[in-house]
Enzyme design. Structure first.
Site, PDB file in Angstrom:
ATOM      1  N   ASP A 193      -5.715   2.002  -3.721  1.00  0.00           N
ATOM      2  CA  ASP A 193      -7.082   2.035  -3.010  1.00  0.00           C
ATOM      3  C   ASP A 193      -7.478   3.326  -2.104  1.00  0.00           C
ATOM      4  O   ASP A 193      -8.550   3.464  -1.533  1.00  0.00           O
ATOM      5  CB  ASP A 193      -7.227   0.745  -1.970  1.00  0.00           C
ATOM      6  CG  ASP A 193      -6.183   0.911  -0.962  1.00  0.00           C
ATOM      7  OD1 ASP A 193      -5.398   1.551  -0.783  1.00  0.00           O
ATOM      8  OD2 ASP A 193      -6.010  -0.207  -0.430  1.00  0.00           O
ATOM      9  N   ASP A 245      -0.957   1.335  -3.967  1.00  0.00           N
ATOM     10  CA  ASP A 245      -1.617   0.447  -4.585  1.00  0.00           C
ATOM     11  C   ASP A 245      -2.952   0.972  -5.159  1.00  0.00           C
ATOM     12  O   ASP A 245      -3.707   0.330  -5.484  1.00  0.00           O
ATOM     13  CB  ASP A 245      -1.916  -0.632  -3.620  1.00  0.00           C
ATOM     14  CG  ASP A 245      -2.708  -0.561  -2.413  1.00  0.00           C
ATOM     15  OD1 ASP A 245      -3.026   0.690  -2.160  1.00  0.00           O
ATOM     16  OD2 ASP A 245      -3.301  -1.533  -1.831  1.00  0.00           O
ATOM     17  N   SER A 277       0.729  -1.079  -0.039  1.00  0.00           N
ATOM     18  CA  SER A 277       0.039  -0.101   0.109  1.00  0.00           C
ATOM     19  C   SER A 277       0.802   1.298  -0.147  1.00  0.00           C
ATOM     20  O   SER A 277       1.716   1.468  -0.843  1.00  0.00           O
ATOM     21  CB  SER A 277      -0.931  -0.040   1.269  1.00  0.00           C
ATOM     22  OG  SER A 277      -1.869   0.970   1.150  1.00  0.00           O
TER      23      SER A 277
END
Length: 445
Positions: free
Chosen positions: A244, A242, A103
């Site tokens: 999100d 990533d 992430s």
């Protein structure tokens, strides 16, 4: 039963340190393959996607080998945003999707996230089943799996993202700067916004395996602010490594965080067709709660982490939830937090509200917030400490329903996070220091 490897968002750590090692990830691939093969949900295929960090090559190969050894076919997606794997797991009707990513962490970290064939994070029972399989001796399946690269995955995801906007809505009037964090959105996000008609400037979209999240993206929006002001853009949009999470910058160069973005999406939907409710977290700004109350939109707080936000959304039957960090879930168009889709939902909200971001965000006034970390000798429960409880009650009485107090243990360190929010910044700072001193005196190092 507690989990040994899985945290609130998969397995994560420093590359080379157990369990983020090739041998463990090989066994993990085998265990995942065994578990999903037994369940028999979807075709005998598991997708693997990754972000742009250099260790992804190594772990992709390890997962591939483990899954094939378990008799499962593998679909390789290459660098793709985490939510893309969630979507494609549904679209291909596969058994599961795996993402290799840490992430917003630096390149030296990595991790594994998993989705079911429905594009949802794994429930506890499947995670525990996988962990139980990891303790067994690894043996080859009677019939080994095969691997293939899925070449049209990116195009499929781009079309999906575009489809989440109302048909016919174009972004021709927008000049947008995208900060792709040298991460997984570096190809997808520019294509989505350009194909929708926006004028797009792109920064931090040249990953080299080592520069992901490095002084860029949603955790470091300073360069995005500068670029928005330099080119006179209407909006700046920053993703994490990533893809999100998402944060915005308005035309004045001011940061717009996840709480404000969640408010905008909810307010626009409420104006258009009503909004049944929205979920934030314990860390969501108190100003968000006030703004929703003024609009008549029900609001509830979940524990910190998208897993808990989504769980409460489902319990309530609501379609919206999010975190201050920019992890926003629009449950009517996505199964998980999706930075690109959430960004499009914000732009659509601005279209509905018929206001630029700098004006529309004023519907929510963020309250001053002060957080102090108090280090502990070891993790301790503070809920039964009468002196701390009395100090908290006194602080809440002084705030008089115009703020809130939160004492929250860190999930990873021996820390107590002391947070105070209120209308008066001097009062907030004073109360936070006073409470931190009490906590430190009672249970601190």
């Amino acid at each position: 039963m507690s989990r040994k490897y899985f945290g609130t968002d998969g397995i994560r750590g420093k590359v080379g340190e157990y369990p983020i090692t090739p041998d463990f990830v090989l066994r993990l691939g085998w265990a995942v393959g065994r578990v999903f093969s037994r369940r028999g949900d979807g075709q005998n295929l598991i997708l693997i996607g990754k972000d742009t960090r250099i260790s992804g090559y190594m772990f992709e190969s390890a997962l591939e080998a483990g899954l094939i050894n378990a008799g499962v076919d593998v679909g390789l997606l290459g660098p793709m945003p985490t939510p893309a794997i969630a979507y494609l797991s549904q679209a291909f009707r596969v058994q599961a999707g795996i993402v290799i990513s840490a992430s917003h962490n630096p390149y030296c970290d990595n991790g594994i996230k998993l989705f079911t064939g429905k594009g949802e994070k794994l429930p506890d029972d499947i995670e525990l089943e996988i962990e139980a399989e990891l303790d067994k001796e690894m043996v080859s399946a009677e019939s080994l799996g095969k691997a293939r690269r899925i070449n049209d995955a990116q195009g499929r995801y781009i079309e999906y993202c575009k489809s989440t906007l109302p048909r016919g809505l174009k972004l021709n009037d927008y000049h947008i700067v995208l900060d792709c964090s040298h991460g997984a959105t570096y190809q997808v996000a520019p294509n989505v916004f350009q194909e929708l008609g926006a004028k797009v400037d792109v920064i931090h979209a040249a990953p080299d395996g080592l520069n992901i999240n490095e002084n860029c993206g949603s955790t470091h929006p300073e360069a995005l602010r500068e670029k928005v002001l330099e080119v006179g853009a209407d909006l700046g949009i920053a993703f994490d490594g990533d893809g999100d999470r998402v944060l915005f910058v308005d035309s004045n160069g001011e940061l717009v965080d996840g709480d404000e973005l969640l408010f905008l999406i909810a307010a626009a939907r409420h104006q258009l067709r009503g909004c049944t409710g929205a979920v934030g977290t314990l860390m969501s700004n108190y100003g968000l709660e006030i703004a929703f109350k003024q609009l008549g939109i029900p609001f509830e707080r979940a524990g910190v982490g998208d897993r808990y936000v989504l769980e409460l959304m489902r319990n309530k039957g609501w379609m919206l939830g999010g975190e201050s960090s920019g992890h926003i879930i629009c449950g009517d168009v996505a199964t998980t937090g999706d930075g690109v889709v959430s960004a499009l939902q914000v732009v659509n909200a601005l279209h509905i509200l018929a206001e630029p971001l700098a004006i529309a965000k004023k519907g929510m006034a963020k309250l001053p917030q002060k957080m102090i970390n108090v280090r502990l000798a070891k993790k301790v429960a503070i809920g039964d400490n009468d002196i701390i409880n009395k100090a908290v009650a006194q602080a809440e009485e002084e705030l008089a329903d115009k703020g809130r107090v939160l004492l929250r243990p860190s999930g990873t360190e021996p820390l107590i996070r002391v947070m105070v929010e209120g209308e008066d910044i001097d009062q907030v700072n004073s109360l936070a220091k006073r409470l931190a001193d009490v906590v430190s005196s009672e249970v601190g190092v």
